[in-house]
Motif scaffolding. Structure first.
Motif, PDB file in Angstrom:
ATOM      1  N   MET A 173       0.828  -1.206   0.000  1.00 17.39           N
ATOM      2  CA  MET A 173       0.000   0.000   0.000  1.00 17.39           C
ATOM      3  C   MET A 173       0.864   1.258   0.000  1.00 17.39           C
ATOM      4  SD  MET A 173      -3.409  -0.255  -0.010  1.00 17.39           S
ATOM      5  CE  MET A 173      -4.211   0.912   1.112  1.00 17.39           C
ATOM      6  N   GLY A 174       1.989   1.206   0.712  1.00 16.93           N
ATOM      7  CA  GLY A 174       2.876   2.346   0.761  1.00 16.93           C
ATOM      8  C   GLY A 174       3.513   2.651  -0.575  1.00 16.93           C
ATOM      9  N   GLU A 175       3.836   1.619  -1.321  1.00 21.58           N
ATOM     10  CA  GLU A 175       4.449   1.802  -2.634  1.00 21.58           C
ATOM     11  C   GLU A 175       3.496   2.516  -3.586  1.00 21.58           C
ATOM     12  OE1 GLU A 175       6.517  -0.883  -6.192  1.00 21.58           O
ATOM     13  OE2 GLU A 175       5.815  -1.833  -4.348  1.00 21.58           O
ATOM     14  N   ARG A 176       2.217   2.219  -3.484  1.00 21.33           N
ATOM     15  CA  ARG A 176       1.214   2.886  -4.313  1.00 21.33           C
ATOM     16  C   ARG A 176       0.849   4.284  -3.790  1.00 21.33           C
ATOM     17  NH1 ARG A 176      -2.066   0.201  -8.273  1.00 21.33           N
ATOM     18  NH2 ARG A 176      -0.898  -1.640  -8.934  1.00 21.33           N
ATOM     19  N   GLY A 177       1.157   4.529  -2.528  1.00 20.89           N
ATOM     20  CA  GLY A 177       0.733   5.786  -1.914  1.00 20.89           C
ATOM     21  C   GLY A 177      -0.711   5.749  -1.469  1.00 20.89           C
ATOM     22  N   TRP A 178      -1.303   4.555  -1.467  1.00 22.07           N
ATOM     23  CA  TRP A 178      -2.738   4.452  -1.175  1.00 22.07           C
ATOM     24  C   TRP A 178      -3.049   4.454   0.319  1.00 22.07           C
ATOM     25  CZ3 TRP A 178      -4.627   0.393  -5.347  1.00 22.07           C
ATOM     26  CH2 TRP A 178      -4.616   1.025  -6.596  1.00 22.07           C
ATOM     27  N   GLY A 179      -2.012   4.390   1.156  1.00 20.09           N
ATOM     28  CA  GLY A 179      -2.263   4.543   2.586  1.00 20.09           C
ATOM     29  C   GLY A 179      -2.655   5.962   2.927  1.00 20.09           C
ATOM     30  N   THR A 180      -2.196   6.902   2.103  1.00 13.85           N
ATOM     31  CA  THR A 180      -2.564   8.322   2.200  1.00 13.85           C
ATOM     32  C   THR A 180      -3.050   8.735   0.811  1.00 13.85           C
ATOM     33  OG1 THR A 180      -0.221   8.807   1.799  1.00 13.85           O
ATOM     34  CG2 THR A 180      -0.982   8.901   4.081  1.00 13.85           C
ATOM     35  N   PRO A 181      -4.216   8.271   0.416  1.00 15.66           N
ATOM     36  CA  PRO A 181      -4.644   8.331  -0.984  1.00 15.66           C
ATOM     37  C   PRO A 181      -4.750   9.707  -1.599  1.00 15.66           C
ATOM     38  CG  PRO A 181      -6.471   7.689   0.449  1.00 15.66           C
ATOM     39  CD  PRO A 181      -5.234   7.630   1.279  1.00 15.66           C
ATOM     40  N   THR A 182      -5.146  10.721  -0.824  1.00 15.15           N
ATOM     41  CA  THR A 182      -5.348  12.045  -1.417  1.00 15.15           C
ATOM     42  C   THR A 182      -4.166  12.985  -1.203  1.00 15.15           C
ATOM     43  OG1 THR A 182      -6.493  12.841   0.571  1.00 15.15           O
ATOM     44  CG2 THR A 182      -7.857  11.879  -1.166  1.00 15.15           C
ATOM     45  N   TRP A 183      -3.113  12.500  -0.547  1.00 14.49           N
ATOM     46  CA  TRP A 183      -1.934  13.341  -0.353  1.00 14.49           C
ATOM     47  C   TRP A 183      -1.198  13.494  -1.682  1.00 14.49           C
ATOM     48  CZ3 TRP A 183       0.916  12.276   4.908  1.00 14.49           C
ATOM     49  CH2 TRP A 183       0.000  12.408   5.956  1.00 14.49           C
ATOM     50  N   PRO A 184      -0.432  14.582  -1.839  1.00 18.87           N
ATOM     51  CA  PRO A 184       0.276  14.833  -3.108  1.00 18.87           C
ATOM     52  C   PRO A 184       1.228  13.700  -3.492  1.00 18.87           C
ATOM     53  CG  PRO A 184       0.294  16.791  -1.738  1.00 18.87           C
ATOM     54  CD  PRO A 184      -0.232  15.685  -0.879  1.00 18.87           C
ATOM     55  N   LYS A 185       1.215  13.347  -4.744  1.00  8.59           N
ATOM     56  CA  LYS A 185       2.043  12.255  -5.237  1.00  8.59           C
ATOM     57  C   LYS A 185       3.534  12.572  -5.121  1.00  8.59           C
ATOM     58  CE  LYS A 185       1.663   8.826  -8.932  1.00  8.59           C
ATOM     59  NZ  LYS A 185       0.962   7.865  -8.061  1.00  8.59           N
ATOM     60  N   GLU A 186       3.886  13.849  -5.237  1.00 13.15           N
ATOM     61  CA  GLU A 186       5.297  14.204  -5.181  1.00 13.15           C
ATOM     62  C   GLU A 186       5.924  13.952  -3.818  1.00 13.15           C
ATOM     63  OE1 GLU A 186       3.093  18.286  -5.056  1.00 13.15           O
ATOM     64  OE2 GLU A 186       2.802  16.280  -5.901  1.00 13.15           O
ATOM     65  N   TYR A 187       5.089  13.764  -2.786  1.00 11.17           N
ATOM     66  CA  TYR A 187       5.611  13.464  -1.461  1.00 11.17           C
ATOM     67  C   TYR A 187       5.356  12.010  -1.054  1.00 11.17           C
ATOM     68  CZ  TYR A 187       5.756  18.550  -1.229  1.00 11.17           C
ATOM     69  OH  TYR A 187       6.006  19.887  -1.495  1.00 11.17           O
ATOM     70  N   GLY A 188       4.908  11.186  -1.996  1.00 12.34           N
ATOM     71  CA  GLY A 188       4.685   9.783  -1.688  1.00 12.34           C
ATOM     72  C   GLY A 188       3.237   9.401  -1.478  1.00 12.34           C
ATOM     73  N   GLY A 189       2.321  10.369  -1.576  1.00 22.70           N
ATOM     74  CA  GLY A 189       0.903  10.071  -1.440  1.00 22.70           C
ATOM     75  C   GLY A 189       0.332   9.476  -2.712  1.00 22.70           C
ATOM     76  N   GLY A 190      -0.957   9.160  -2.691  1.00 23.90           N
ATOM     77  CA  GLY A 190      -1.585   8.528  -3.841  1.00 23.90           C
ATOM     78  C   GLY A 190      -1.955   9.489  -4.953  1.00 23.90           C
ATOM     79  N   GLY A 191      -2.123  10.767  -4.600  1.00 21.50           N
ATOM     80  CA  GLY A 191      -2.509  11.752  -5.605  1.00 21.50           C
ATOM     81  C   GLY A 191      -3.891  11.504  -6.186  1.00 21.50           C
ATOM     82  N   LEU A 192      -4.751  10.803  -5.442  1.00 21.82           N
ATOM     83  CA  LEU A 192      -6.085  10.476  -5.949  1.00 21.82           C
ATOM     84  C   LEU A 192      -7.052  11.627  -5.708  1.00 21.82           C
ATOM     85  CD1 LEU A 192      -6.525   6.801  -4.637  1.00 21.82           C
ATOM     86  CD2 LEU A 192      -5.436   7.582  -6.757  1.00 21.82           C
ATOM     87  N   ASN A 193      -8.071  11.720  -6.551  1.00 21.22           N
ATOM     88  CA  ASN A 193      -9.135  12.677  -6.285  1.00 21.22           C
ATOM     89  C   ASN A 193     -10.130  12.040  -5.317  1.00 21.22           C
ATOM     90  OD1 ASN A 193     -10.955  11.024  -7.814  1.00 21.22           O
ATOM     91  ND2 ASN A 193     -10.286  12.028  -9.697  1.00 21.22           N
ATOM     92  N   ARG A 194     -11.127  12.813  -4.891  1.00 19.29           N
ATOM     93  CA  ARG A 194     -12.059  12.318  -3.872  1.00 19.29           C
ATOM     94  C   ARG A 194     -12.858  11.115  -4.356  1.00 19.29           C
ATOM     95  NH1 ARG A 194     -15.278  17.506  -1.831  1.00 19.29           N
ATOM     96  NH2 ARG A 194     -15.060  18.057  -4.027  1.00 19.29           N
ATOM     97  N   LYS A 195     -13.235  11.107  -5.635  1.00 13.17           N
ATOM     98  CA  LYS A 195     -13.992   9.983  -6.172  1.00 13.17           C
ATOM     99  C   LYS A 195     -13.144   8.713  -6.158  1.00 13.17           C
ATOM    100  CE  LYS A 195     -17.235   7.684  -8.249  1.00 13.17           C
ATOM    101  NZ  LYS A 195     -18.441   7.263  -7.495  1.00 13.17           N
ATOM    102  N   GLN A 196     -11.893   8.832  -6.561  1.00  6.61           N
ATOM    103  CA  GLN A 196     -11.018   7.665  -6.567  1.00  6.61           C
ATOM    104  C   GLN A 196     -10.762   7.169  -5.147  1.00  6.61           C
ATOM    105  OE1 GLN A 196      -7.862   9.614  -8.731  1.00  6.61           O
ATOM    106  NE2 GLN A 196      -8.212   8.360 -10.561  1.00  6.61           N
ATOM    107  N   ALA A 197     -10.581   8.105  -4.211  1.00 11.48           N
ATOM    108  CA  ALA A 197     -10.361   7.711  -2.818  1.00 11.48           C
ATOM    109  C   ALA A 197     -11.572   6.970  -2.270  1.00 11.48           C
ATOM    110  CB  ALA A 197     -10.057   8.936  -1.966  1.00 11.48           C
ATOM    111  N   ALA A 198     -12.770   7.413  -2.655  1.00  8.66           N
ATOM    112  CA  ALA A 198     -13.992   6.734  -2.217  1.00  8.66           C
ATOM    113  C   ALA A 198     -14.062   5.328  -2.798  1.00  8.66           C
ATOM    114  CB  ALA A 198     -15.219   7.542  -2.632  1.00  8.66           C
ATOM    115  N   ILE A 199     -13.676   5.177  -4.056  1.00 11.55           N
ATOM    116  CA  ILE A 199     -13.663   3.852  -4.693  1.00 11.55           C
ATOM    117  C   ILE A 199     -12.676   2.933  -3.981  1.00 11.55           C
ATOM    118  CG2 ILE A 199     -12.996   2.607  -6.800  1.00 11.55           C
ATOM    119  CD1 ILE A 199     -14.118   4.981  -8.390  1.00 11.55           C
ATOM    120  N   LEU A 200     -11.507   3.469  -3.652  1.00 10.33           N
ATOM    121  CA  LEU A 200     -10.509   2.680  -2.943  1.00 10.33           C
ATOM    122  C   LEU A 200     -11.065   2.179  -1.616  1.00 10.33           C
ATOM    123  CD1 LEU A 200      -7.615   1.633  -2.538  1.00 10.33           C
ATOM    124  CD2 LEU A 200      -7.017   3.893  -1.631  1.00 10.33           C
TER     125      LEU A 200
END
Length: 402
Positions: free
Chosen positions: A59-86
């Motif tokens: 999960m950490g490799e994908r950044g999905w543990g922090t799904p909406t955090w910025p991707k440049e810092y290791g987050g998922g970079g997901l929008n709210r809809k994608q985070a809800a799907i996750l």
């Protein structure tokens, strides 16, 4: 009426949902199905099983543990809809988010707002990967509800601060790698003399002493700082800005404590528990009509709170982050949590009063400890009385009479 997705957006959502499902099928260990993250991710890594470690790393490799955090810092970079799907797919698979703790709940969001670029690059990625544990240095023996009365002193020594003082109720202090703390850098002003400092817990002069709670666990500590050297680059924001930053962090904490955050409340339904311990009619309904009504009343109030809270959280985010409404959420959500725990113990009857022994299941023993542990939720993160003051002054706009 629910918002209808445009065909292209709907297709993209379906593509992302399939991506999540494939990821879960490949990476989520079957043996972890139905389990959760113990202690909100603050316990030591030495308790982590190989399966738990593999799941956290995936999960950490994908950044999905922090799904909406910025991707440049290791987050998922997901929008709210994608985070809800996750979240939906995690729940469907019986999976859980293995990356949590105070770094995710409180410190990370605050650092993203107030930290320097160097601090974000240093601290956010390890949080997103679940590789580091943070604890909170706020309360002191004489600075609880009146937090601004804190006396832990950080003396300017040129290229570093020298910290001396004591913190208490340090959640997970015995397991933490680092501590985010509010300290005094100026004694001449109660509020403007407070700064926000990051302290390595393995620094010489740091001592933690676990406090045993009524629940039988020791999640809190007394923490002592004796001539602890802290580099100047560990100051977040500017000197004297600590009270502002510290209050912002508390808003994140209160939102999570309320149960309004995704995954905020766990456990089976009260109806299922009641059916296990009470009489059931031939049609599968509870035989006790009074208990049936009480459970229905609670679930209606909880569901109403949850929908209102989620809406308030989304509105706050749209306006730039959390707000003072977190005090109202914390006040109501923690009270509902205590009510649910008390009803659970009542439904279990004598089986809900065990502390140890072969006559009680692990679930029953855990229920007793959760009930006792939950007594603290209306105190930590700012007591209910403090939240009443915040709500009166900053939400309702009421002023003190002169």
């Amino acid at each position: 009426m629910a918002t209808q997705l445009e065909p292209e957006a709907r297709e993209n959502a379906d593509v992302f949902r399939e991506e999540v499902r494939q990821f879960l099928a490949e990476k989520f260990p079957e043996e972890l199905k139905g389990k959760g993250l113990s202690m909100g991710g603050i316990e030591g890594r030495e308790k982590e099983t190989p399966a738990q470690k593999a799941w956290r790393e995936a999960m950490g490799e994908r950044g999905w543990g922090t799904p909406t955090w910025p991707k440049e810092y290791g987050g998922g970079g997901l929008n709210r809809k994608q985070a809800a799907i996750l979240n939906e797919e995690l729940a469907r698979a019986g999976a859980y988010n293995p990356i949590g703790g105070m770094g995710v709940m409180m410190f990370g969001p605050t650092l993203l707002e107030y930290g320097s670029e160097a601090q974000k690059q240093e601290h956010i990625p390890p949080i997103c990967r679940g590789e580091i544990r943070w604890c909170q240095g706020y309360s002191e023996p004489n600075a609880g509800s009146d937090l601004a009365n804190l006396q832990t002193m950080a003396e300017d020594k040129g290229d570093h601060y020298l910290v001396n003082g004591q913190k208490t109720w340090t959640s997970g202090g015995q397991w933490a790698d680092k501590c985010f703390a509010i300290v005094r850098t100026d004694r001449s002003d109660k509020h403007k003399g407070i700064s926000f400092l990051l302290i390595d817990m393995d620094s010489p002069g740091v001592e933690v002493r676990p406090i045993t709670m009524i629940s039988g666990t020791s999640p809190f500590c007394e923490t002592f700082f004796t001539d602890v050297k802290v580099p100047k680059e560990n100051l977040v924001g500017e000197e004297g800005q600590g009270w502002t930053i510290g209050k912002r962090l508390l808003q994140h904490e209160r939102t999570n404590l309320s149960g309004a955050a995704p995954g905020g409340r766990g456990g089976g339904s009260l109806a299922d528990i009641a059916k296990k311990y009470g009489k059931v009619n031939a049609d599968g309904t509870l035989a006790d009509p009074v208990l049936r009504d009480r459970i229905a009343d609670f679930e209606i109030r909880w569901t109403s709170f949850l929908h209102t809270a989620r809406r308030a959280v989304e509105e706050s985010k749209a306006q730039g982050g959390v707000s003072e409404i977190s005090s109202a959420l914390k006040k109501l959500g923690t009270k509902l949590g205590q009510e649910r725990a008390e009803m659970t113990i009542e439904i279990m009857g004598l089986q809900g009063l065990g502390w140890e022994g072969e006559g009680f299941s692990p679930v029953e023993l855990a229920g007793v400890r959760a009930w006792l542990y939950g007594k603290a939720t209306t105190i930590y993160g700012g007591s209910t009385e403090i939240q009443n003051n915040v709500i009166a002054k900053r939400v309702l706009g009421m002023l003190d009479h002169q």
